[in-house]
Scaffold this motif. Structure first.
Motif, PDB file in Angstrom:
ATOM      1  N   ARG A 229      -2.955   2.206   6.941  1.00 36.00           N
ATOM      2  CA  ARG A 229      -1.794   1.393   7.300  1.00 36.00           C
ATOM      3  C   ARG A 229      -1.347   0.506   6.143  1.00 36.00           C
ATOM      4  O   ARG A 229      -0.149   0.289   5.938  1.00 36.00           O
ATOM      5  CB  ARG A 229      -2.128   0.534   8.516  1.00 36.00           C
ATOM      6  CG  ARG A 229      -2.169   1.323   9.826  1.00 36.00           C
ATOM      7  CD  ARG A 229      -2.636   0.456  10.984  1.00 36.00           C
ATOM      8  NE  ARG A 229      -2.548   1.155  12.262  1.00 36.00           N
ATOM      9  CZ  ARG A 229      -3.055   0.716  13.401  1.00 36.00           C
ATOM     10  NH1 ARG A 229      -3.698  -0.471  13.420  1.00 36.00           N
ATOM     11  NH2 ARG A 229      -2.937   1.410  14.509  1.00 36.00           N
ATOM     12  N   ALA A 230      -2.289  -0.023   5.365  1.00 34.25           N
ATOM     13  CA  ALA A 230      -1.924  -0.838   4.203  1.00 34.25           C
ATOM     14  C   ALA A 230      -1.172  -0.002   3.177  1.00 34.25           C
ATOM     15  O   ALA A 230      -0.191  -0.466   2.575  1.00 34.25           O
ATOM     16  CB  ALA A 230      -3.176  -1.443   3.583  1.00 34.25           C
ATOM     17  N   GLY A 231      -1.633   1.226   2.964  1.00 31.22           N
ATOM     18  CA  GLY A 231      -0.928   2.111   2.046  1.00 31.22           C
ATOM     19  C   GLY A 231       0.485   2.408   2.505  1.00 31.22           C
ATOM     20  O   GLY A 231       1.422   2.420   1.701  1.00 31.22           O
ATOM     21  N   LYS A 232       0.666   2.627   3.813  1.00 24.52           N
ATOM     22  CA  LYS A 232       2.006   2.888   4.334  1.00 24.52           C
ATOM     23  C   LYS A 232       2.894   1.656   4.202  1.00 24.52           C
ATOM     24  O   LYS A 232       4.085   1.771   3.889  1.00 24.52           O
ATOM     25  CB  LYS A 232       1.916   3.337   5.794  1.00 24.52           C
ATOM     26  CG  LYS A 232       1.308   4.723   5.984  1.00 24.52           C
ATOM     27  CD  LYS A 232       1.416   5.186   7.417  1.00 24.52           C
ATOM     28  CE  LYS A 232       2.852   5.467   7.806  1.00 24.52           C
ATOM     29  NZ  LYS A 232       2.963   6.029   9.173  1.00 24.52           N
ATOM     30  N   ARG A 233       2.334   0.454   4.445  1.00 29.02           N
ATOM     31  CA  ARG A 233       3.139  -0.769   4.296  1.00 29.02           C
ATOM     32  C   ARG A 233       3.620  -0.950   2.861  1.00 29.02           C
ATOM     33  O   ARG A 233       4.684  -1.521   2.624  1.00 29.02           O
ATOM     34  CB  ARG A 233       2.331  -1.991   4.726  1.00 29.02           C
ATOM     35  CG  ARG A 233       2.183  -2.165   6.214  1.00 29.02           C
ATOM     36  CD  ARG A 233       1.677  -3.565   6.572  1.00 29.02           C
ATOM     37  NE  ARG A 233       0.349  -3.836   6.051  1.00 29.02           N
ATOM     38  CZ  ARG A 233      -0.784  -3.563   6.694  1.00 29.02           C
ATOM     39  NH1 ARG A 233      -0.735  -2.991   7.891  1.00 29.02           N
ATOM     40  NH2 ARG A 233      -1.949  -3.864   6.175  1.00 29.02           N
ATOM     41  N   ALA A 234       2.827  -0.464   1.924  1.00 24.87           N
ATOM     42  CA  ALA A 234       3.166  -0.666   0.514  1.00 24.87           C
ATOM     43  C   ALA A 234       4.190   0.331  -0.005  1.00 24.87           C
ATOM     44  O   ALA A 234       4.624   0.224  -1.153  1.00 24.87           O
ATOM     45  CB  ALA A 234       1.899  -0.583  -0.330  1.00 24.87           C
ATOM     46  N   ARG A 235       4.582   1.299   0.802  1.00 24.70           N
ATOM     47  CA  ARG A 235       5.521   2.321   0.334  1.00 24.70           C
ATOM     48  C   ARG A 235       6.853   1.750  -0.105  1.00 24.70           C
ATOM     49  O   ARG A 235       7.549   2.338  -0.933  1.00 24.70           O
ATOM     50  CB  ARG A 235       5.754   3.360   1.441  1.00 24.70           C
ATOM     51  CG  ARG A 235       4.604   4.328   1.641  1.00 24.70           C
ATOM     52  CD  ARG A 235       4.939   5.356   2.709  1.00 24.70           C
ATOM     53  NE  ARG A 235       3.885   6.334   2.853  1.00 24.70           N
ATOM     54  CZ  ARG A 235       3.922   7.359   3.709  1.00 24.70           C
ATOM     55  NH1 ARG A 235       4.995   7.509   4.497  1.00 24.70           N
ATOM     56  NH2 ARG A 235       2.931   8.207   3.780  1.00 24.70           N
ATOM     57  N   SER A 236       7.256   0.610   0.431  1.00 26.33           N
ATOM     58  CA  SER A 236       8.549   0.023   0.073  1.00 26.33           C
ATOM     59  C   SER A 236       8.503  -0.723  -1.252  1.00 26.33           C
ATOM     60  O   SER A 236       9.545  -1.154  -1.760  1.00 26.33           O
ATOM     61  CB  SER A 236       9.018  -0.933   1.177  1.00 26.33           C
ATOM     62  OG  SER A 236       8.082  -1.987   1.345  1.00 26.33           O
ATOM     63  N   SER A 237       7.306  -0.875  -1.828  1.00 22.02           N
ATOM     64  CA  SER A 237       7.182  -1.593  -3.104  1.00 22.02           C
ATOM     65  C   SER A 237       7.374  -0.649  -4.278  1.00 22.02           C
ATOM     66  O   SER A 237       7.011   0.534  -4.223  1.00 22.02           O
ATOM     67  CB  SER A 237       5.799  -2.241  -3.214  1.00 22.02           C
ATOM     68  OG  SER A 237       5.629  -3.216  -2.213  1.00 22.02           O
ATOM     69  N   ALA A 238       7.915  -1.167  -5.353  1.00 24.61           N
ATOM     70  CA  ALA A 238       8.051  -0.388  -6.577  1.00 24.61           C
ATOM     71  C   ALA A 238       6.732  -0.325  -7.328  1.00 24.61           C
ATOM     72  O   ALA A 238       6.443   0.652  -8.009  1.00 24.61           O
ATOM     73  CB  ALA A 238       9.126  -0.997  -7.476  1.00 24.61           C
ATOM     74  N   ILE A 239       5.925  -1.392  -7.222  1.00 25.58           N
ATOM     75  CA  ILE A 239       4.626  -1.452  -7.894  1.00 25.58           C
ATOM     76  C   ILE A 239       3.578  -1.854  -6.867  1.00 25.58           C
ATOM     77  O   ILE A 239       3.776  -2.801  -6.115  1.00 25.58           O
ATOM     78  CB  ILE A 239       4.632  -2.474  -9.050  1.00 25.58           C
ATOM     79  CG1 ILE A 239       5.678  -2.094 -10.100  1.00 25.58           C
ATOM     80  CG2 ILE A 239       3.251  -2.576  -9.690  1.00 25.58           C
ATOM     81  CD1 ILE A 239       5.820  -3.102 -11.222  1.00 25.58           C
TER      82      ILE A 239
ATOM     83  N   LEU B 243       0.347   6.183   0.227  1.00 27.76           N
ATOM     84  CA  LEU B 243       1.549   5.782  -0.509  1.00 27.76           C
ATOM     85  C   LEU B 243       2.508   6.945  -0.719  1.00 27.76           C
ATOM     86  O   LEU B 243       3.700   6.749  -0.921  1.00 27.76           O
ATOM     87  CB  LEU B 243       1.158   5.214  -1.878  1.00 27.76           C
ATOM     88  CG  LEU B 243       0.680   3.768  -1.930  1.00 27.76           C
ATOM     89  CD1 LEU B 243       0.099   3.441  -3.293  1.00 27.76           C
ATOM     90  CD2 LEU B 243       1.810   2.811  -1.593  1.00 27.76           C
ATOM     91  N   GLY B 244       1.983   8.165  -0.732  1.00 30.47           N
ATOM     92  CA  GLY B 244       2.820   9.321  -0.993  1.00 30.47           C
ATOM     93  C   GLY B 244       2.764   9.756  -2.438  1.00 30.47           C
ATOM     94  O   GLY B 244       2.062   9.168  -3.263  1.00 30.47           O
ATOM     95  N   ARG B 245       3.481  10.807  -2.733  1.00 32.08           N
ATOM     96  CA  ARG B 245       3.435  11.401  -4.071  1.00 32.08           C
ATOM     97  C   ARG B 245       4.502  10.801  -4.987  1.00 32.08           C
ATOM     98  O   ARG B 245       5.360  10.049  -4.575  1.00 32.08           O
ATOM     99  CB  ARG B 245       3.628  12.912  -3.970  1.00 32.08           C
ATOM    100  CG  ARG B 245       2.513  13.609  -3.182  1.00 32.08           C
ATOM    101  CD  ARG B 245       2.695  15.106  -3.196  1.00 32.08           C
ATOM    102  NE  ARG B 245       1.611  15.777  -2.498  1.00 32.08           N
ATOM    103  CZ  ARG B 245       1.501  17.098  -2.397  1.00 32.08           C
ATOM    104  NH1 ARG B 245       2.419  17.883  -2.955  1.00 32.08           N
ATOM    105  NH2 ARG B 245       0.488  17.629  -1.749  1.00 32.08           N
ATOM    106  N   GLY B 246       4.435  11.207  -6.248  1.00 36.63           N
ATOM    107  CA  GLY B 246       5.449  10.817  -7.226  1.00 36.63           C
ATOM    108  C   GLY B 246       5.255   9.449  -7.815  1.00 36.63           C
ATOM    109  O   GLY B 246       6.184   8.879  -8.393  1.00 36.63           O
TER     110      GLY B 246
END
Length: 381
Positions: free
Chosen positions: A97-107, A128-131
């Motif tokens: 869940r922490a990783g998903k919350r961080a998806r909106s961050s650039a860093i 966080l996902g790829r790329g």
């Protein structure tokens, strides 16, 4: 001192460098929490929007024997504006869940205190996902007391990095070895999390024995036993040991008795909050860091903050910032003989007073260190 690394993940979904820091912050104790907190505050001062994903329960008790949280919930460095405190070491769901919350961050920056944290952080990276462009800022590539799977865990973590930042040349070599790739490794000097002191105690009128200070957690690699052996040959110095003992205190008390130092050594066991620093450092004349091994330490800059010259061993970046013979002394590690020679020089009140004046005129270099640290952190090229 520190066992940490930071992983910085940069995405191209948002051109603004908005940052999530994953790692301990207030009310956790220790240099890693202090560094992570100051990093968040420094970025906020530069207009960067920062969210900190901190821990609700960071360690099993067997892995961290010291005091985990500050007393009375009093902030040591400060408190970042936005903090989520949901991570638990035993719940993979909180990692995801922490990783998903961080998806909106650039860093996204992960403070990694030990290889133990590689497992939850790899899960977060996956969430966080790829790329993503990833950067590891590594305080200790391997812990001071390594275990069987440490290299394997850190190698797996390093496989996610595009760039690695460390705090000493020796750590850079080890990081390059474990990464097993062409990953660029950069070396930065570690800044102190502490703000400059508003007042420096005057020591000009002091006389008598030189008062030495050993500060921080007491662990074998920090060499307190070597310092005690060196003291036994230099009668005109005293020592205060202030910090949390991660080893048996009675072993050190027995060594102190055997060396005939009972009247010259004072033990102050336990975690020391920032509010007590001025009294402890103000009562000393010289700070001593007799480390056997090490990567970096914020303690030397803390000593400079209170006007103390520093005697330190030449390991990792422990002695960085010390001008040998001017603001202290640098000696080889594991050498009681060299430590004894350094303490003999420090036993001269005239010599120590000169060092103290040089420290005072040295000025505050910490702001420059933080500026360079943040600039490097934000540079994703």
């Amino acid at each position: 001192m520190f066992k940490a690394c930071l992983i910085i993940t940069v995405t191209d979904r948002n051109p603004a460098p908005q940052i999530t820091l994953v790692g301990p912050t207030h009310p956790y104790t220790g240099g890693i929490s202090q560094h992570n907190t100051r990093l968040a505050l420094e970025l906020e001062q530069r207009g960067i929007s920062v969210s900190v994903e901190s821990w609700k329960s960071q360690y099993p008790s067997w892995l961290y024997p010291g005091q985990a949280r500050v007393a009375m919930d009093a902030p040591e460095v400060g408190i970042p504006a936005v903090v989520e405190q949901r991570l638990t070491w035993f719940s993979p769901l909180t990692w995801w869940r922490a990783g998903k919350r961080a998806r909106s961050s650039a860093i996204v920056a992960f403070s990694v205190p030990t290889p133990f944290h590689a497992v939850p952080y790899l899960v977060m990276l996956r969430a966080l996902g790829r790329g993503a462009h990833t950067v590891g800022i590594v305080h200790n590539v391997l812990p001071h007391e390594p275990r069987v799977f440490d290299r394997w865990l850190m190698r797996g973590l390093f496989a996610a990095f595009s760039r690695i930042i460390v705090h000493s040349d020796t750590q850079a070599s080890l990081a390059a070895e474990l990464s097993q790739s062409n990953t660029a490794v950069e070396v930065l000097r570690l800044p102190s999390p502490w703000k400059p002191s508003t007042s420096t105690p005057s020591r000009d009128a002091r006389s008598g024995s030189t008062r030495l200070l050993f500060f921080g957690t007491v662990r074998h690699y920090k060499g307190l036993d070597l310092l005690l052996q060196a003291m036994a040959t230099v009668p005109s110095v005293t020592l205060t040991v202030a910090g949390d003992f991660w080893e048996d205190k009675d072993t050190y008390r027995q060594l102190i008795d055997n060396l005939g130092l009972s009247e010259r050594v004072t033990l102050m066991p336990g975690y020391l909050p920032e509010e007590k620093f001025e009294a402890i450092f103000g009562a000393a004349d010289v700070l001593v860091l007799p480390y056997r091994t090490g990567t970096g330490s914020i303690v030397s800059e803390l000593g400079f903050r209170f006007g103390l010259p520093v005697i330190a061993t030449k390991v990792g970046a422990i002695a960085d910032g010390i001008d040998h013979g001017t603001t202290g002394l640098v000696v080889e590690p594991d050498s009681v003989e060299q430590l004894s020679a350094a303490l003999t020089r420090a036993s001269s009140r005239t010599t120590v007073t000169g060092w103290q004046h040089n420290v005072f005129t040295r000025g505050d270099v910490n702001n420059e260190l933080w500026q360079h640290y943040c600039d490097t952190l934000l540079n994703t090229q």
